[in-house]
Design a protein around this motif. Structure first.
Motif, mmCIF file in Angstrom:
data_model
loop_
_atom_site.group_PDB
_atom_site.id
_atom_site.type_symbol
_atom_site.label_atom_id
_atom_site.label_comp_id
_atom_site.label_asym_id
_atom_site.label_seq_id
_atom_site.Cartn_x
_atom_site.Cartn_y
_atom_site.Cartn_z
ATOM 1 N N ARG A 62 0.846 -1.190 0.000
ATOM 2 C CA ARG A 62 0.000 0.000 0.000
ATOM 3 C C ARG A 62 0.881 1.239 0.000
ATOM 4 N NH1 ARG A 62 -5.041 1.458 3.871
ATOM 5 N NH2 ARG A 62 -5.422 3.428 2.861
ATOM 6 N N ARG A 63 0.492 2.192 -0.817
ATOM 7 C CA ARG A 63 1.168 3.487 -0.881
ATOM 8 C C ARG A 63 0.059 4.537 -0.848
ATOM 9 N NH1 ARG A 63 3.685 2.918 -5.638
ATOM 10 N NH2 ARG A 63 5.331 1.705 -4.693
ATOM 11 N N GLY A 64 -0.047 5.269 0.245
ATOM 12 C CA GLY A 64 -1.159 6.210 0.398
ATOM 13 C C GLY A 64 -2.469 5.441 0.447
ATOM 14 N N ASP A 65 -3.417 5.818 -0.395
ATOM 15 C CA ASP A 65 -4.697 5.114 -0.470
ATOM 16 C C ASP A 65 -4.692 4.012 -1.519
ATOM 17 O OD1 ASP A 65 -5.865 6.658 1.511
ATOM 18 O OD2 ASP A 65 -6.619 8.152 0.085
ATOM 19 N N ASN A 66 -3.576 3.834 -2.209
ATOM 20 C CA ASN A 66 -3.507 2.883 -3.318
ATOM 21 C C ASN A 66 -2.890 1.552 -2.895
ATOM 22 O OD1 ASN A 66 -4.514 4.798 -5.209
ATOM 23 N ND2 ASN A 66 -2.502 5.738 -5.238
ATOM 24 N N TRP A 67 -3.622 0.488 -3.169
ATOM 25 C CA TRP A 67 -3.133 -0.863 -2.930
ATOM 26 C C TRP A 67 -2.566 -1.390 -4.242
ATOM 27 C CZ3 TRP A 67 -3.642 -3.237 1.857
ATOM 28 C CH2 TRP A 67 -4.491 -2.613 2.776
ATOM 29 N N TYR A 68 -1.565 -2.245 -4.154
ATOM 30 C CA TYR A 68 -0.996 -2.849 -5.353
ATOM 31 C C TYR A 68 -0.301 -4.155 -4.978
ATOM 32 C CZ TYR A 68 3.319 -0.703 -3.664
ATOM 33 O OH TYR A 68 4.388 -0.338 -2.885
ATOM 34 N N PHE A 69 0.002 -4.947 -6.011
ATOM 35 C CA PHE A 69 0.752 -6.180 -5.832
ATOM 36 C C PHE A 69 2.200 -5.894 -6.212
ATOM 37 C CE2 PHE A 69 -3.364 -8.512 -7.149
ATOM 38 C CZ PHE A 69 -3.901 -8.331 -5.887
ATOM 39 N N ASP A 70 3.124 -6.243 -5.337
ATOM 40 C CA ASP A 70 4.546 -5.985 -5.549
ATOM 41 C C ASP A 70 5.267 -7.330 -5.635
ATOM 42 O OD1 ASP A 70 7.039 -4.841 -5.698
ATOM 43 O OD2 ASP A 70 7.139 -4.280 -3.591
ATOM 44 N N TYR A 71 5.816 -7.627 -6.802
ATOM 45 C CA TYR A 71 6.450 -8.927 -7.022
ATOM 46 C C TYR A 71 7.937 -8.951 -6.729
ATOM 47 C CZ TYR A 71 1.988 -10.131 -8.984
ATOM 48 O OH TYR A 71 0.644 -10.364 -9.132
ATOM 49 N N ALA A 72 8.604 -7.819 -6.753
ATOM 50 C CA ALA A 72 10.027 -7.759 -6.415
ATOM 51 C C ALA A 72 10.291 -6.383 -5.805
ATOM 52 C CB ALA A 72 10.897 -7.977 -7.641
ATOM 53 N N VAL A 73 10.560 -6.361 -4.531
ATOM 54 C CA VAL A 73 10.770 -5.110 -3.812
ATOM 55 C C VAL A 73 11.886 -4.308 -4.484
ATOM 56 C CG1 VAL A 73 11.424 -4.098 -1.605
ATOM 57 C CG2 VAL A 73 9.973 -6.118 -1.655
ATOM 58 N N TYR A 82 -7.302 -1.799 -9.266
ATOM 59 C CA TYR A 82 -8.225 -0.682 -9.298
ATOM 60 C C TYR A 82 -9.089 -0.631 -8.046
ATOM 61 C CZ TYR A 82 -11.814 2.473 -11.044
ATOM 62 O OH TYR A 82 -12.680 3.511 -11.201
ATOM 63 N N ARG A 83 -8.895 0.407 -7.248
ATOM 64 C CA ARG A 83 -9.700 0.682 -6.050
ATOM 65 C C ARG A 83 -9.849 -0.533 -5.133
ATOM 66 N NH1 ARG A 83 -14.533 4.492 -8.242
ATOM 67 N NH2 ARG A 83 -13.829 6.021 -6.747
ATOM 68 N N LEU A 84 -8.753 -1.229 -4.928
ATOM 69 C CA LEU A 84 -8.798 -2.465 -4.152
ATOM 70 C C LEU A 84 -9.382 -2.248 -2.758
ATOM 71 C CD1 LEU A 84 -8.108 -5.478 -4.250
ATOM 72 C CD2 LEU A 84 -5.907 -4.915 -3.236
ATOM 73 N N GLY A 85 -9.085 -1.129 -2.140
ATOM 74 C CA GLY A 85 -9.603 -0.860 -0.805
ATOM 75 C C GLY A 85 -11.109 -0.691 -0.752
ATOM 76 N N GLU A 86 -11.736 -0.448 -1.896
ATOM 77 C CA GLU A 86 -13.189 -0.275 -1.949
ATOM 78 C C GLU A 86 -13.918 -1.553 -2.346
ATOM 79 O OE1 GLU A 86 -14.175 3.097 -4.391
ATOM 80 O OE2 GLU A 86 -12.423 4.180 -3.651
ATOM 81 N N HIS A 87 -13.173 -2.539 -2.858
ATOM 82 C CA HIS A 87 -13.797 -3.786 -3.291
ATOM 83 C C HIS A 87 -14.265 -4.596 -2.094
ATOM 84 C CE1 HIS A 87 -13.119 -3.804 -7.600
ATOM 85 N NE2 HIS A 87 -11.899 -3.367 -7.396
ATOM 86 N N ARG A 88 -15.362 -5.293 -2.302
ATOM 87 C CA ARG A 88 -15.856 -6.235 -1.303
ATOM 88 C C ARG A 88 -15.421 -7.622 -1.743
ATOM 89 N NH1 ARG A 88 -19.936 -9.614 -0.510
ATOM 90 N NH2 ARG A 88 -20.577 -9.933 1.631
ATOM 91 N N PHE A 89 -14.750 -8.318 -0.853
ATOM 92 C CA PHE A 89 -14.316 -9.672 -1.143
ATOM 93 C C PHE A 89 -15.372 -10.641 -0.620
ATOM 94 C CE2 PHE A 89 -10.469 -7.303 -1.515
ATOM 95 C CZ PHE A 89 -9.826 -7.908 -2.587
ATOM 96 N N GLY A 90 -16.351 -10.887 -1.464
ATOM 97 C CA GLY A 90 -17.402 -11.856 -1.183
ATOM 98 C C GLY A 90 -17.488 -12.788 -2.370
ATOM 99 N N LEU A 91 -17.959 -13.987 -2.157
ATOM 100 C CA LEU A 91 -18.077 -14.931 -3.261
ATOM 101 C C LEU A 91 -18.906 -14.318 -4.382
ATOM 102 C CD1 LEU A 91 -18.598 -18.357 -1.486
ATOM 103 C CD2 LEU A 91 -16.561 -17.516 -2.646
ATOM 104 N N GLY A 92 -18.376 -14.386 -5.596
ATOM 105 C CA GLY A 92 -19.080 -13.858 -6.761
ATOM 106 C C GLY A 92 -18.827 -12.389 -7.037
ATOM 107 N N GLU A 93 -18.135 -11.690 -6.132
ATOM 108 C CA GLU A 93 -17.806 -10.282 -6.347
ATOM 109 C C GLU A 93 -16.658 -10.185 -7.349
ATOM 110 O OE1 GLU A 93 -19.329 -7.591 -5.040
ATOM 111 O OE2 GLU A 93 -20.715 -8.748 -3.801
#
Length: 115
Positions: A62-73, A82-93
């Motif tokens: 996470r950097r600020g409000d932005n989430w991301y996947f980091d594969y090599a530091v 895209y807007r990962l912090g706003e997504h709901r992780f529920g089945l079918g979402e």
């Protein structure tokens, strides 16, 4: 998460062989739990898989409000989510992740397990 139907792309019907395994804390509403993430950052991982490439192992970051996947530091290989912090992780979402060309592709949450 598995690649969902993406009309207008080569993945019109989706592809269950492409996706991500994300290990991260979620709250009771199914959103990323920011406080728990701060406490267990090292355990928050991601694995990208596809039949035509080697699996990529990385971390949820996470950097600020932005989430991301980091594969090599320390490299420029971050994968925008895209807007990962706003997504709901529920089945079918659905979660939108940018591919290497910057296109947002939809992925469907197909499984959730408790830690």
């Amino acid at each position: 998460m598995r690649l969902a139907r993406n009309p207008g792309t080569e993945y019109v019907d989706g592809d269950d062989r492409r996706g991500y395994t994300l290990i991260a804390p979620i709250d009771a509403d199914g959103h990323l739990d920011e406080d728990a993430f701060r406490q267990m950052r090292e355990a928050c991982t991601v694995r990208r898989f596809a039949p035509d490439e080697d699996a990529q192992e990385g971390r949820l970051s996470r950097r600020g409000d932005n989430w991301y996947f980091d594969y090599a530091v320390g490299t420029d290989d971050d994968e925008a989510v895209y807007r990962l912090g706003e997504h709901r992780f529920g089945l079918g979402e659905y979660v939108s992740i940018a591919d290497d060309d910057g296109r947002l592709l939809a992925y469907k949450v197909t499984e959730i397990q408790g830690l």
